[in-house]
Design a protein around this motif. Structure first.
Motif, PDB file in Angstrom:
ATOM      1  N   VAL A 112       5.463   1.162   1.764  1.00 35.48           N
ATOM      2  CA  VAL A 112       5.104   1.001   0.362  1.00 35.48           C
ATOM      3  C   VAL A 112       3.588   0.820   0.312  1.00 35.48           C
ATOM      4  CG1 VAL A 112       7.326   0.025  -0.344  1.00 35.48           C
ATOM      5  CG2 VAL A 112       5.481  -1.507   0.320  1.00 35.48           C
ATOM      6  N   VAL A 113       2.986   1.347  -0.743  1.00 35.15           N
ATOM      7  CA  VAL A 113       1.540   1.254  -0.919  1.00 35.15           C
ATOM      8  C   VAL A 113       1.260   0.540  -2.229  1.00 35.15           C
ATOM      9  CG1 VAL A 113      -0.591   2.562  -1.238  1.00 35.15           C
ATOM     10  CG2 VAL A 113       1.120   3.359   0.391  1.00 35.15           C
ATOM     11  N   LEU A 114       0.363  -0.416  -2.162  1.00 37.32           N
ATOM     12  CA  LEU A 114      -0.125  -1.109  -3.348  1.00 37.32           C
ATOM     13  C   LEU A 114      -1.592  -0.737  -3.493  1.00 37.32           C
ATOM     14  CD1 LEU A 114       1.918  -3.140  -1.632  1.00 37.32           C
ATOM     15  CD2 LEU A 114       1.545  -4.526  -3.646  1.00 37.32           C
ATOM     16  N   VAL A 115      -2.013  -0.389  -4.710  1.00 37.14           N
ATOM     17  CA  VAL A 115      -3.368   0.119  -4.875  1.00 37.14           C
ATOM     18  C   VAL A 115      -3.947  -0.270  -6.233  1.00 37.14           C
ATOM     19  CG1 VAL A 115      -2.595   2.366  -5.750  1.00 37.14           C
ATOM     20  CG2 VAL A 115      -4.781   2.214  -4.615  1.00 37.14           C
ATOM     21  N   ASP A 116      -5.212  -0.568  -6.214  1.00 41.46           N
ATOM     22  CA  ASP A 116      -6.006  -0.582  -7.439  1.00 41.46           C
ATOM     23  C   ASP A 116      -6.844   0.678  -7.321  1.00 41.46           C
ATOM     24  OD1 ASP A 116      -7.736  -0.838  -9.553  1.00 41.46           O
ATOM     25  OD2 ASP A 116      -8.253  -2.931  -9.141  1.00 41.46           O
ATOM     26  N   PRO A 117      -6.450   1.742  -8.008  1.00 43.25           N
ATOM     27  CA  PRO A 117      -7.072   3.044  -7.783  1.00 43.25           C
ATOM     28  C   PRO A 117      -8.568   3.107  -8.073  1.00 43.25           C
ATOM     29  CG  PRO A 117      -5.069   3.264  -9.068  1.00 43.25           C
ATOM     30  CD  PRO A 117      -5.372   1.804  -8.979  1.00 43.25           C
ATOM     31  N   LEU A 118      -9.032   2.348  -9.056  1.00 41.11           N
ATOM     32  CA  LEU A 118     -10.462   2.366  -9.357  1.00 41.11           C
ATOM     33  C   LEU A 118     -10.883   1.014  -9.920  1.00 41.11           C
ATOM     34  CD1 LEU A 118     -12.767   4.334  -8.968  1.00 41.11           C
ATOM     35  CD2 LEU A 118     -12.570   4.932 -11.368  1.00 41.11           C
ATOM     36  N   ASP A 119     -11.154   0.099  -9.029  1.00 35.80           N
ATOM     37  CA  ASP A 119     -11.587  -1.238  -9.406  1.00 35.80           C
ATOM     38  C   ASP A 119     -13.023  -1.170  -9.928  1.00 35.80           C
ATOM     39  OD1 ASP A 119     -11.117  -4.071  -9.551  1.00 35.80           O
ATOM     40  OD2 ASP A 119     -12.520  -4.284  -7.882  1.00 35.80           O
ATOM     41  N   GLY A 120     -13.269  -1.801 -11.053  1.00 35.72           N
ATOM     42  CA  GLY A 120     -14.611  -1.820 -11.629  1.00 35.72           C
ATOM     43  C   GLY A 120     -14.952  -0.590 -12.442  1.00 35.72           C
ATOM     44  N   ILE A 136      -0.928  -1.563   2.629  1.00 35.70           N
ATOM     45  CA  ILE A 136       0.260  -0.844   3.083  1.00 35.70           C
ATOM     46  C   ILE A 136       1.182  -1.816   3.814  1.00 35.70           C
ATOM     47  CG2 ILE A 136       1.119   1.048   4.525  1.00 35.70           C
ATOM     48  CD1 ILE A 136      -1.754   2.273   4.275  1.00 35.70           C
ATOM     49  N   TYR A 137       2.464  -1.772   3.445  1.00 34.26           N
ATOM     50  CA  TYR A 137       3.490  -2.598   4.091  1.00 34.26           C
ATOM     51  C   TYR A 137       4.650  -1.714   4.535  1.00 34.26           C
ATOM     52  CZ  TYR A 137       1.412  -6.807   2.023  1.00 34.26           C
ATOM     53  OH  TYR A 137       0.567  -7.826   1.679  1.00 34.26           O
ATOM     54  N   ARG A 138       5.332  -2.141   5.592  1.00 34.41           N
ATOM     55  CA  ARG A 138       6.610  -1.521   5.941  1.00 34.41           C
ATOM     56  C   ARG A 138       7.654  -2.112   5.007  1.00 34.41           C
ATOM     57  NH1 ARG A 138       7.705   1.486  10.257  1.00 34.41           N
ATOM     58  NH2 ARG A 138       9.834   0.742  10.474  1.00 34.41           N
TER      59      ARG A 138
END
Length: 190
Positions: A112-120, A136-138
């Motif tokens: 699984v992916v956690l993202v802040d695609p464009l911070d700021g 990224i986590y399993r």
């Protein structure tokens, strides 16, 4: 002087350091690299085309979404989902996480992916650096089921990889898989 490795070469050369080495994490990191290049290209067009400014949308954090937020979210989601390498995606720009079945209809991907695609992104109008943050986590859940919220809410020590991309006068991707921290600068000529 030792020749420098590209990010792609480095990922391939070091994939065996990872406990669950199957090539899946390498493909995932390469998808992040691809999405980052797409975002970099759009960020560099700010002020030249109609890509700066707000949309009429509010994200789940009750913030007005910027046009580049929407573009970056789409770029990361598309790069990760289309490569059939993640089972879940969570973004600051999405209300909820997205469960992603494999192309064969199963849920057998492991990350699984956690993202802040464009911070700021609100700083784009003032020509200040912006960035992407990712983790990224399993997965914890069985791959016979769709991912659950527990797959995303794991302790930081359980991260498989984490990093950021800084878009500024140069674009730099920095990440770790627990074996040091590695940084790479984009050469836009290649």
């Amino acid at each position: 002087m030792t020749p420098k490795k590209t990010l792609g070469e480095f990922i391939i050369d070091n994939q065996n350091q990872f406990e669950y080495s199957t090539g899946e994490l390498s493909r995932l990191l390469n998808a992040i690299r691809l999405a980052s290049k797409a975002v970099n290209h759009e960020v560099n067009k700010a002020g030249l085309v109609d890509i700066i400014g707000a949309t009429d949308q509010i994200n789940h954090s009750d913030e007005t979404q910027q046009k580049l937020d929407v573009f970056a979210n789409h770029a990361f989601k598309r790069a990760l989902i289309n490569r059939d390498i993640v089972c879940g995606f969570a973004s600051e720009e999405e209300e909820n996480f997205i469960s992603i079945p494999s192309t064969n209809g199963n849920n057998n991907n492991n990350y699984v992916v956690l993202v802040d695609p464009l911070d700021g992104s609100s700083n784009i109008d003032t020509n200040v650096s912006v960035g992407t943050i990712f983790s990224i986590y399993r997965r914890l859940s069985s791959n016979t089921n769709a991912v659950s919220v527990s797959d995303f809410l794991q302790k930081g020590i359980q991260q498989v990889a984490a990093g950021y991309v800084l878009y500024g006068t140069s674009t730099m991707l920095v990440y770790t898989t627990g074996h040091g921290v590695n940084g790479f600068t984009l050469n836009p000529a290649l």
